[in-house]
Design a protein around this motif. Structure first.
Motif, mmCIF file in Angstrom:
data_model
loop_
_atom_site.group_PDB
_atom_site.id
_atom_site.type_symbol
_atom_site.label_atom_id
_atom_site.label_comp_id
_atom_site.label_asym_id
_atom_site.label_seq_id
_atom_site.Cartn_x
_atom_site.Cartn_y
_atom_site.Cartn_z
ATOM 1 N N GLU A 1 -0.794 -3.083 -7.018
ATOM 2 C CA GLU A 1 -0.160 -3.556 -5.786
ATOM 3 C C GLU A 1 -0.378 -2.527 -4.682
ATOM 4 N N ARG A 2 -0.817 -3.003 -3.533
ATOM 5 C CA ARG A 2 -1.133 -2.112 -2.413
ATOM 6 C C ARG A 2 0.119 -1.767 -1.610
ATOM 7 N N THR A 3 0.726 -0.666 -1.962
ATOM 8 C CA THR A 3 1.872 -0.143 -1.225
ATOM 9 C C THR A 3 1.607 1.324 -0.914
#
Length: 300
Positions: A232-234
């Motif tokens: 997940e791109r965080t």
């Protein structure tokens, strides 16, 4: 009538009473008298015994000494400003020999020892400390890569590890699992993702950064590699995001992010099929090291 008699002493009529003076005692026998100078010397010697520091040359008194509990410390000198200190060198004989032994170069690999360069540069690790890393890249982008990683250093973007893939016997999977940032690798037949002649990595014009924080979808297993922990791109330490510092730095230098049909967050290259960047300006910060001596390893 007072029978005490006075006599004028001064012309102004002031009077003083006559006082009988006691006769001085006769001097003692010779040899028993202690001279005054000797008495003073003995007294001073006793004082030195009682307080040795008072007699020491340059000794401090209570007035000019430090206050009780005070600690004197030297004034620290200012630290020099940290630098990425990039150096571009030819691949050394020992390193090339290792690359050949681990099949990172073999017949059919497009790059040669003469076309590759070794970039030595400082980076900030995940603990905020300065480490010295090495990237092997194509000579035609060495100065370009030097500028990119110099900026990342000064912006303090963290990199977990940075060493050539021959440290993993040429095993790309092992390098990814060790969260290693690397560039050149003419990969093993069971690890290649593109024909060797066209492959950005096999030509030394691709870089994978912090693989654990920036995984990719491995087409062989259709799974996240090396892990799905950061799929997940965080925002986070070492994470690459579109529009962020790393993305912007590479894009401004003419690179492409995720140049593949599946997510590949760690990967930057100069184009596919592999080509040099269009604007490879000389770096004002990199210095060029001495050329290596020739070796007998094969080179096409």
């Amino acid at each position: 009538m007072n029978s005490r008699s006075t006599v004028p002493v001064h012309g102004d009529g002031e009077e003083k009473r006559h006082t009988a003076k006691t006769p001085a005692a006769p001097p003692g026998p010779p040899g028993r008298r202690v001279p005054a100078l000797l008495r003073r010397s003995l007294a001073f010697a006793m004082l030195c015994v009682l307080s040795a520091t008072a007699c020491a040359p340059g000794g401090n008194t209570a007035q000019d000494g430090p206050e009780p509990g005070a600690t004197r410390t030297a004034t620290p000198s200012p630290s020099p400003t940290p630098s990425a200190d990039p150096v571009v060198r030819d691949v050394t004989p020992a390193q090339w020999q290792k690359m050949v032994e681990t099949s990172m170069w073999r017949e059919g690999c497009p790059a040669t020892r003469e076309s590759l360069r070794r970039l030595e540069i400082n980076y900030i690790d995940f603990d905020g400390e300065i480490q010295r890393g090495v990237l092997v890249v194509n000579a035609d982008i060495a100065e370009n890569v030097s500028r990119i990683f110099t900026r990342l250093f000064h912006e303090r973007f963290p990199i977990y590890r940075m060493q050539p893939v021959e440290a993993y016997e040429g095993d790309n999977k092992a390098s990814l699992e060790d969260n290693n940032t690397a560039a050149y690798n003419c990969r093993r037949p069971n690890q290649i993702n593109a024909p060797l002649r066209e492959s950005p990595h096999a030509n030394g014009r691709a870089i994978d950064i912090n693989p654990l924080q920036n995984p990719w979808i491995d087409l062989r297993c259709k799974c996240w590699s090396p892990s799905d922990q950061y799929a997940e791109r965080t925002p986070g330490k070492g994470v690459i995001l579109e529009g962020g510092l790393v993305w912007q730095t590479f894009i401004e230098e003419g690179w492409v992010w995720q140049n593949i049909k599946v997510p590949d967050y760690m990967h930057f290259d100069t184009g596919y099929p592999s080509i040099p960047v269009t604007d490879n300006k000389p770096s004002p910060t990199a210095s060029v090291g001495p050329p290596p001596s020739p070796i007998s390893s094969p080179s096409p």
